[in-house]
Design a protein around this motif. Structure first.
Motif: not given
Length: 129
Positions: A121, A124-125, A127-129
């Motif tokens: 998790s 994933m956070d 990679l979203r930035r």
């Protein structure tokens, strides 16, 4: 991401194996007073998973071959002419120790599962930035 899924599959196989072990321990405890009952044991085997990663599976269920104790109770319906019948070879102290060991192993696998989930998790956070 495949390392995360491999880690999750390994911990999931450990959880399943320990759950199976707890099931057999509970069956043994439930049948401790059943005449002629033999203790069930289960072993663990390491197998290669789909992606070649190791996983844990339970081996075949085996019956404890120790001698069944002779119990003297002439009033028991299974008693022979001398008043004895065969008891079970379940030792409750051993079963409780096995249950505690299996529970601790289960908890360790569950914590590992949660750690991998949190790491995934977090990745994933990032990679979203």
């Amino acid at each position: 991401m495949s390392d995360f899924s491999n880690a999750l599959s390994v911990t999931a196989s450990g959880l399943k194996a320990q759950a199976t072990r707890l099931q057999h321990v509970s069956e043994n405890i439930a049948n401790a007073d059943t005449p002629g009952y033999r203790r069930k044991t289960v072993s663990f085997e390491t197998v290669a998973g789909q992606a070649g990663d190791p996983s844990v599976e339970t081996g075949p269920v085996k019956l404890d071959r120790r001698e069944l104790p002779d119990i003297f109770d002439p009033a028991h319906p299974l008693a022979d002419g001398n008043g004895y019948y065969k008891g079970s070879n379940v030792d409750l102290l051993v079963e409780i120790a096995d249950a505690r060991e299996a529970q601790r192993s289960y908890d360790a696998n569950l914590k590992m599962f949660e750690q991998v989930r949190q790491m995934s998790s977090g990745l994933m956070d990032l990679l979203r930035r």
